[in-house]
Design a protein around this motif. Sequence first.
Motif, PDB file in Angstrom:
ATOM      1  N   UNK A  94       0.704 -13.765  -7.726  1.00 32.53           N
ATOM      2  CA  UNK A  94       1.308 -13.255  -8.957  1.00 32.53           C
ATOM      3  C   UNK A  94       0.869 -11.830  -9.292  1.00 32.53           C
ATOM      4  N   UNK A  95       0.002 -11.248  -8.497  1.00 34.18           N
ATOM      5  CA  UNK A  95      -0.423  -9.875  -8.724  1.00 34.18           C
ATOM      6  C   UNK A  95       0.593  -8.923  -8.113  1.00 34.18           C
ATOM      7  N   UNK A  96       1.134  -8.001  -8.937  1.00 34.76           N
ATOM      8  CA  UNK A  96       2.142  -7.043  -8.458  1.00 34.76           C
ATOM      9  C   UNK A  96       1.848  -5.670  -9.048  1.00 34.76           C
ATOM     10  N   UNK A  97       1.218  -4.828  -8.232  1.00 34.64           N
ATOM     11  CA  UNK A  97       0.828  -3.482  -8.642  1.00 34.64           C
ATOM     12  C   UNK A  97       1.138  -2.534  -7.493  1.00 34.64           C
ATOM     13  N   UNK A  98       1.682  -1.353  -7.824  1.00 32.57           N
ATOM     14  CA  UNK A  98       2.010  -0.356  -6.805  1.00 32.57           C
ATOM     15  C   UNK A  98       1.503   1.007  -7.234  1.00 32.57           C
ATOM     16  N   UNK A  99       0.987   1.747  -6.253  1.00 33.20           N
ATOM     17  CA  UNK A  99       0.626   3.142  -6.457  1.00 33.20           C
ATOM     18  C   UNK A  99       1.808   4.011  -6.050  1.00 33.20           C
ATOM     19  N   UNK A 100       2.218   4.903  -6.949  1.00 33.35           N
ATOM     20  CA  UNK A 100       3.333   5.812  -6.695  1.00 33.35           C
ATOM     21  C   UNK A 100       2.791   7.233  -6.571  1.00 33.35           C
ATOM     22  N   UNK A 101       3.291   7.963  -5.579  1.00 36.64           N
ATOM     23  CA  UNK A 101       2.904   9.364  -5.443  1.00 36.64           C
ATOM     24  C   UNK A 101       4.140  10.235  -5.508  1.00 36.64           C
ATOM     25  N   UNK A 102       4.094  11.240  -6.377  1.00 34.68           N
ATOM     26  CA  UNK A 102       5.214  12.145  -6.543  1.00 34.68           C
ATOM     27  C   UNK A 102       5.169  13.311  -5.583  1.00 34.68           C
ATOM     28  N   UNK A 103       6.192  14.152  -5.634  1.00 32.32           N
ATOM     29  CA  UNK A 103       6.302  15.281  -4.711  1.00 32.32           C
ATOM     30  C   UNK A 103       5.141  16.250  -4.872  1.00 32.32           C
ATOM     31  N   UNK A 104       4.619  16.377  -6.077  1.00 30.06           N
ATOM     32  CA  UNK A 104       3.506  17.281  -6.303  1.00 30.06           C
ATOM     33  C   UNK A 104       2.144  16.672  -6.054  1.00 30.06           C
ATOM     34  N   UNK A 105       2.111  15.424  -5.583  1.00 31.17           N
ATOM     35  CA  UNK A 105       0.851  14.755  -5.295  1.00 31.17           C
ATOM     36  C   UNK A 105       0.294  13.928  -6.434  1.00 31.17           C
ATOM     37  N   UNK A 106       0.913  13.999  -7.600  1.00 35.07           N
ATOM     38  CA  UNK A 106       0.416  13.215  -8.737  1.00 35.07           C
ATOM     39  C   UNK A 106       0.604  11.723  -8.477  1.00 35.07           C
ATOM     40  N   UNK A 107      -0.397  10.939  -8.893  1.00 33.43           N
ATOM     41  CA  UNK A 107      -0.346   9.490  -8.690  1.00 33.43           C
ATOM     42  C   UNK A 107      -0.127   8.793 -10.026  1.00 33.43           C
ATOM     43  N   UNK A 108       0.679   7.743  -9.986  1.00 30.73           N
ATOM     44  CA  UNK A 108       0.854   6.837 -11.105  1.00 30.73           C
ATOM     45  C   UNK A 108       0.825   5.416 -10.557  1.00 30.73           C
ATOM     46  N   UNK A 109       0.676   4.459 -11.450  1.00 30.16           N
ATOM     47  CA  UNK A 109       0.715   3.053 -11.047  1.00 30.16           C
ATOM     48  C   UNK A 109       1.785   2.327 -11.848  1.00 30.16           C
ATOM     49  N   UNK A 110       2.476   1.420 -11.171  1.00 30.06           N
ATOM     50  CA  UNK A 110       3.397   0.499 -11.834  1.00 30.06           C
ATOM     51  C   UNK A 110       2.838  -0.907 -11.672  1.00 30.06           C
ATOM     52  N   UNK A 111       2.813  -1.622 -12.779  1.00 32.63           N
ATOM     53  CA  UNK A 111       2.373  -3.016 -12.746  1.00 32.63           C
ATOM     54  C   UNK A 111       3.457  -3.883 -13.350  1.00 32.63           C
ATOM     55  N   UNK A 112       3.823  -4.946 -12.664  1.00 35.04           N
ATOM     56  CA  UNK A 112       4.737  -5.941 -13.204  1.00 35.04           C
ATOM     57  C   UNK A 112       3.892  -7.155 -13.591  1.00 35.04           C
ATOM     58  N   UNK A 113       3.862  -7.455 -14.868  1.00 33.05           N
ATOM     59  CA  UNK A 113       3.002  -8.522 -15.370  1.00 33.05           C
ATOM     60  C   UNK A 113       3.455  -9.886 -14.865  1.00 33.05           C
ATOM     61  N   UNK A 114       2.521 -10.815 -14.687  1.00 36.24           N
ATOM     62  CA  UNK A 114       2.878 -12.153 -14.222  1.00 36.24           C
ATOM     63  C   UNK A 114       3.567 -13.016 -15.275  1.00 36.24           C
TER      64      UNK A 114
END
Length: 294
Positions: free
Chosen positions: A34-54
């Motif tokens: 049930x754990x769903x988390x992704x690291x996103x990297x943009x064109x400029x190298x900035x990182x964000x995370x998306x989490x979909x709650x269980x």
Amino acid sequence: MSQTKPLPATVRRWAEQRIGPVVTVRDASHDWDRSRVWELQGAGGARRYVKVSPSEKFFTRETRAYRHVVPALGPSRAPHLVDSRAQDLALLLTAVPGTPAPGLGLTPGAWRAVHRQAGALCARLHEAGDLDRADRAEAEASLEAAADGAEKHLARAGDRLTADEQQMIRDHAAQLRRVGPVPVGYIHGDNQPRNWLWSPAGLALVDFERTRPAARVQDLVILTVTEWLDHPDREQAFLQAYGRALTPAERHALRCLTALDAVNCLAWGPDNNQPEVTARGRRTLDRLMRENRT
């Protein structure tokens, strides 16, 4: 390891509307279904995370925590909520520096430093803002609610516990109802090193889906039956930075809560293919049974 989980297309489109094009996506989920988390990297190298709650409950808790509780930790000590999307139970979060402490091969001295900073951050979280009437009622009922869960966990665990062990759990649940007043506040809810990111910048906390009003001592249960059991110096470092010793009522509650954690682990761990959780429960239960016989 679980299989890599794909980021849902609708969630990716939503994230890109807020942060721009995403170049790479990395599955950063914990190793359970049930754990769903992704690291996103943009064109400029900035990182964000998306989490979909269980679940909707966890989504509601976590979004509320990021908006009203987590800011008390201070800059760079936790992610910030960029946006949320209720229909997908999705949260878009900033990244914070660091790596989960268990994977770093830390020295004993470094582990004490980690626990010292964790104690200080935990104190900030526990004291974050005044509880309104509804939150205070929930917090003051939290120990009784934990005791109420004992029979559910016993039923799920079934014959994984002996009759004597089942009675011991029931005895501790009954004692928990009689503990008396203890300090309350907002707790992290999953306060353990896998959610502590350590870096040269210091410690940051992540994963606030279980953050809620409760007895503050509930945030110390996992540490008590894992980290502190074999390393009392880490407990000392944590509590020194936490700023106060536990009250006698909290100490009594903590023992009762470790018993309930044990049966929960023995109910949940085998059913979810989590041998470490199962072993944690068995170790705690065996220790409590030995102490009861002495």
